[in-house]
Motif scaffolding. Structure first.
Motif, short mmCIF file in Angstrom:
data_model
loop_
_atom_site.label_atom_id
_atom_site.label_comp_id
_atom_site.label_asym_id
_atom_site.label_seq_id
_atom_site.Cartn_x
_atom_site.Cartn_y
_atom_site.Cartn_z
N ARG A 71 0.83 -1.21 0.00
CA ARG A 71 0.00 0.00 0.00
C ARG A 71 0.87 1.26 0.00
O ARG A 71 0.56 2.24 -0.68
N GLN A 72 1.96 1.23 0.77
CA GLN A 72 2.83 2.40 0.82
C GLN A 72 3.47 2.66 -0.54
O GLN A 72 3.61 3.81 -0.97
N LEU A 75 0.73 4.23 -2.69
CA LEU A 75 0.49 5.62 -2.31
C LEU A 75 1.60 6.53 -2.82
O LEU A 75 1.35 7.62 -3.36
N ALA A 79 0.85 9.49 -5.46
CA ALA A 79 1.05 10.84 -4.93
C ALA A 79 2.10 11.59 -5.74
O ALA A 79 1.95 12.79 -6.03
N LEU A 102 3.41 11.19 3.26
CA LEU A 102 3.61 9.74 3.15
C LEU A 102 4.49 9.21 4.26
O LEU A 102 4.39 8.04 4.63
N GLY A 108 -2.49 10.00 6.65
CA GLY A 108 -3.45 9.52 5.66
C GLY A 108 -4.68 10.38 5.50
O GLY A 108 -5.10 10.68 4.37
N LEU A 218 -5.71 5.76 -5.24
CA LEU A 218 -5.01 6.32 -4.08
C LEU A 218 -5.96 6.41 -2.89
O LEU A 218 -5.62 6.00 -1.77
N LEU A 222 -5.83 4.38 0.74
CA LEU A 222 -5.84 5.07 2.03
C LEU A 222 -6.89 4.49 2.97
O LEU A 222 -6.73 4.53 4.20
#
Length: 313
Positions: A71-72, A75, A79, A102, A108, A218, A222
């Motif tokens: 997930r990171q 993101l 982003a 981030l 978040g 995105l 989150l």
């Protein structure tokens, strides 16, 4: 993907060229399983967590908790596009400070607010979406508003069947010379969002729809998102990487790698007759065509450097 993971040989397509994908089986053959599992995330470091998770599944290694790391990665990727790369393409000021959220474990909610304000973007109707575009002051709202106002939905529009786990199984097992045309981008995993359903029905796989898909993905990540890795019916490992579905296939003999194949989402996107080639072919010949080409790249998000060619406008 790291430079080690792509061949120096360029694959030329209509409208662009890109490095050919590496044959992972060639440099993993004969290595112990544990060594292969350690090497793969280091070499394919752009989406290291996703590659590591797909590899663990393919090698039937003990499951590790890779969800948060995948997930990171996703993101970070979205982003960077929404707050830096896309604004640059459209001559809008970016918001690099948003990327700092981030690194904040509690960032978040603020990042979501910087993306969509206080609305449930995925659940909007088309009319409410137009109101959000008109009134929204977030950078993604301004980006999408500019696309809505100045880019014809037909420019770069392509509709392809979504990539499925069965497609992954066939690609890993058979290694076809030319992959069938499939949409392997994140559009496939957010296409059931009510807003995207309505927009796709109205204008198809336009640049606006594809950029919106990155925004919605995105926001979905989150909120926690769905499970991001597992095994296909044929036992191949897969992961929902930042760029789409990623597959790893392996055969182990006496504790060593006898066969290994990786099929990244970009292999489908950059294939002959694939999504990017079709999108570039659907662009008009205008002064702004180079900018449209950059937006097309941001929309499909390949994992290797792509050089656009013949888009002089």
């Amino acid at each position: 993907m790291s430079p080690l993971a792509a061949s120096a040989v360029l694959a030329h397509r209509r409208g662009f060229s890109a490095p050919a994908f590496t044959d992972a089986g060639r440099w993993l053959a004969g290595r112990p399983v544990e060594e292969a599992a350690r090497l793969i995330p280091r070499v394919f470091n752009l989406c290291a967590a996703a590659h590591g998770a797909a590899s663990a599944q393919a090698l039937h290694l003990p499951a590790t908790d890779a969800e948060a790391s995948i997930r990171q990665e996703t993101l970070r990727d979205h982003a960077l596009a929404l707050f830096h790369q896309a604004p640059e393409a459209l001559d809008l000021p970016g918001e690099r400070d948003a990327l700092g959220l981030l690194a904040n474990p509690d960032g978040g909610a603020e990042l979501a607010r910087r993306v969509s304000g206080d609305v449930d973007l995925a659940g909007l109707s088309l009319s409410d979406f137009d109101l959000w575009l008109a009134r929204g002051e977030t950078l993604p709202a301004r980006l999408l508003r500019q696309v809505r106002q100045h880019i014809d939905p037909a420019w770069g529009r392509v509709g392809l069947p979504p990539l499925t786990l069965s497609d992954l199984d066939a690609a890993v097992a058979d290694a076809p010379r030319d992959l069938p045309a499939r949409d392997a981008t994140v559009l496939t995993r957010v296409r059931q969002a009510p807003l995207l359903v309505a927009l796709l029905a109205a204008e198809g796989g336009s640049l606006l729809a594809r950029l919106l898909a990155r925004v919605l993905d995105l926001l979905a990540v989150l909120k926690g998102g769905p499970a991001s890795c597992g095994r296909t019916a044929a036992g191949h490992g897969f992961a929902a990487a930042a760029r789409g579905l990623l597959a790893h296939g392996a055969r182990v003999e006496a504790g060593r790698i006898a066969f290994y194949r990786i099929v990244p989402p970009s292999a489908w996107t950059l294939a002959p007759g694939g999504l990017l080639e079709r999108m570039l072919a659907a662009l008009p010949s205008r002064a702004e065509t180079p900018m449209l080409g950059r937006l097309a790249l941001l929309a499909v998000n390949p994992c290797v450097p792509v050089k656009l060619e013949g888009l002089g406008g």
